[in-house]
Design a protein around this motif. Structure first.
Motif, PDB file in Angstrom:
ATOM      1  N   LEU A  51       1.059  -1.260   0.314  1.00 23.39           N
ATOM      2  CA  LEU A  51       0.560   0.524  -0.352  1.00 23.39           C
ATOM      3  C   LEU A  51       0.755   1.241   0.084  1.00 23.39           C
ATOM      4  N   GLU A  55       0.330   4.524  -2.275  1.00 26.31           N
ATOM      5  CA  GLU A  55       0.383   5.102  -2.275  1.00 26.31           C
ATOM      6  C   GLU A  55       1.553   6.566  -2.962  1.00 26.31           C
TER       7      GLU A  55
ATOM      8  N   PRO B 152      -5.140  -1.944   8.595  1.00 24.32           N
ATOM      9  CA  PRO B 152      -5.118  -2.213   7.460  1.00 24.32           C
ATOM     10  C   PRO B 152      -6.139  -2.056   6.234  1.00 24.32           C
ATOM     11  N   TYR B 155      -6.196   1.848   5.943  1.00 28.59           N
ATOM     12  CA  TYR B 155      -4.915   2.312   5.024  1.00 28.59           C
ATOM     13  C   TYR B 155      -5.364   1.890   3.543  1.00 28.59           C
ATOM     14  N   ALA B 156      -5.870   0.709   3.490  1.00 23.60           N
ATOM     15  CA  ALA B 156      -6.305   0.040   2.354  1.00 23.60           C
ATOM     16  C   ALA B 156      -6.798   0.693   1.670  1.00 23.60           C
ATOM     17  N   LEU B 158      -8.078   4.151   2.427  1.00 28.84           N
ATOM     18  CA  LEU B 158      -7.304   5.455   1.807  1.00 28.84           C
ATOM     19  C   LEU B 158      -5.807   5.742   0.667  1.00 28.84           C
ATOM     20  N   ALA B 159      -5.419   4.294   0.670  1.00 25.23           N
ATOM     21  CA  ALA B 159      -4.265   4.083  -0.604  1.00 25.23           C
ATOM     22  C   ALA B 159      -4.924   3.937  -1.689  1.00 25.23           C
ATOM     23  N   LEU B 160      -5.754   3.362  -1.790  1.00 25.36           N
ATOM     24  CA  LEU B 160      -6.485   2.629  -3.088  1.00 25.36           C
ATOM     25  C   LEU B 160      -8.146   3.044  -3.547  1.00 25.36           C
ATOM     26  N   GLU B 164      -6.763  11.803  -6.191  1.00 26.82           N
ATOM     27  CA  GLU B 164      -6.700  12.510  -4.846  1.00 26.82           C
ATOM     28  C   GLU B 164      -7.339  12.940  -3.950  1.00 26.82           C
ATOM     29  N   LEU B 186       1.858   0.618  11.563  1.00 29.69           N
ATOM     30  CA  LEU B 186       1.325   1.451  11.320  1.00 29.69           C
ATOM     31  C   LEU B 186       0.931   3.228  11.368  1.00 29.69           C
ATOM     32  N   VAL B 189       4.143   4.553  10.052  1.00 25.68           N
ATOM     33  CA  VAL B 189       4.138   4.665   8.083  1.00 25.68           C
ATOM     34  C   VAL B 189       3.024   6.370   8.069  1.00 25.68           C
ATOM     35  N   ARG B 193       3.674   9.546   6.056  1.00 23.50           N
ATOM     36  CA  ARG B 193       2.925  10.005   4.228  1.00 23.50           C
ATOM     37  C   ARG B 193       1.878  10.443   4.530  1.00 23.50           C
ATOM     38  N   TYR B 194       1.032  10.372   5.163  1.00 21.56           N
ATOM     39  CA  TYR B 194      -0.274  11.734   6.073  1.00 21.56           C
ATOM     40  C   TYR B 194       0.285  12.514   7.325  1.00 21.56           C
ATOM     41  N   ARG B 197      -1.533  15.616   6.964  1.00 23.66           N
ATOM     42  CA  ARG B 197      -3.685  15.633   7.207  1.00 23.66           C
ATOM     43  C   ARG B 197      -3.375  14.597   8.381  1.00 23.66           C
TER      44      ARG B 197
END
Lengths: 68, 254
Positions: A51, A55, B152, B155-156, B158-160, B164, B186, B189, B193-194, B197
């Protein structure tokens, strides 16, 4: 059991204040320890690694669109 | 004056309990608050000791062609609740179609409500785009928060998502339990990543949240010294600061 979530914004505020008080020029702060912890975390969980890769690719594509 | 939309990245992320707690925390900070339930499950009212047999709510009123604003309840002075109301699946699907065709209906209502309260908080449902659209995006609520659990699946999602994230959308972490290695990893991460946000205060896993609902209260009222109540008080303060900051930004621009 519950420990407070580390709040990165606070740390960055400290760095911004330090920079201002020392009248330092703009520089990019790189937190190598956090970066290493993130890489280790991703190694432990295959789905998170996948993932995170998706990203990163999405962000790179978005940055390219903005730059174009 | 200000509005906030809280929308789970998935169902079951604890959005309604968070909204009840956040509304109460804003009220404790001296704000005039209205909480609006946009979810057909009609669960937000369970945090405010309303009679379970009550059928009233804005959706019920819309369907019966009665004034929707008469379905609001005063929970405390300056703390009000507008439930969804008791509605069958067929009825809320028909309402969804009507709302999708007339997004301006709730946009106008939101504007009217914002003039009467300091904060209007909206609990948004899953898979009902007509119910949700008036509150998100450029013309949506002043603050737009997505509830996420540190797992997870979130996260999936959000990522998929394939597009945007809407500009200004922030992620509010709920039920974070750092005793679990996966959640700790997580979060590490996500902090990377965020970073820009994440709401800078996460709400940790706390049984006081569930117990508050079982006592038909928001967590800040049921367990004011609990971790979740204190963290929601911090989130409420952050909300006030966000709006104050944006207000100052607008003044500078003007």
């Amino acid at each position: 059991m519950n420990t407070p979530l580390p709040i990165r914004a606070t740390r960055e505020d400290d760095i911004a204040n330090l920079r201002q008080s020392l009248q330092l020029p703009q520089f990019n702060y790189v937190d190598f320890s956090a970066h290493r912890e993130r890489e280790e975390a991703l190694q432990r969980w295959p789905l998170l690694r996948e993932l995170d890769r998706i990203e990163a690719a999405g962000r790179a594509a978005a940055a390219e669109r903005v730059g174009a | 004056m200000s509005s906030l939309a809280l929308h789970g990245v998935r169902g079951g992320a604890g959005t309604s309990s968070l909204l009840a707690g956040l509304g109460y925390a804003l009220h404790q900070l001296g704000q005039r608050v209205l909480l609006v339930d946009l979810c057909p499950e009609n669960l937000l009212r369970l945090h405010f000791n309303l009679d379970l047999a009550l059928e009233a709510g804005w959706a019920r009123a819309d369907l019966d062609q009665r004034p929707w604003h008469e379905a609001a309840y005063r929970v405390l002075p300056n703390l009000h609740l507008l439930p969804y109301g008791r509605v069958s699946p067929g009825e809320y699907r028909s309402l969804e179609q009507r709302l999708a065709q007339a997004p301006e209906r709730w946009a106008q209502r939101r504007q009217n409500l914002e003039e009467r309260f300091d904060w209007v908080l909206f609990d948004l449902p899953q898979r009902l785009p007509g119910h949700v659209r008036p509150f998100l995006g450029h013309d949506g609520c002043r603050l737009q928060l997505r509830t996420v659990n540190v797992d997870p699946a979130c996260y999936a999602l959000l990522a998929l998502r394939g597009d945007e994230p809407p500009h200004g959308e922030r992620l509010l972490v709920n039920r974070y339990d750092p005793a679990h290695p996966l959640e700790r990893d997580l979060m590490q991460v996500w902090l990377d990543r965020y970073e820009d946000r994440l709401v800078p205060q996460a709400v940790h896993e706390d049984t006081a949240m569930r117990e508050a609902m079982a006592h038909q209260m928001p967590v800040g009222h049921h367990a004011p010294h609990s971790l979740a109540a204190k963290e929601l008080a911090s989130v409420a303060t952050w909300c006030l600061a966000q709006v104050a900051r944006r207000g100052r930004g607008a003044e500078v621009q003007a």
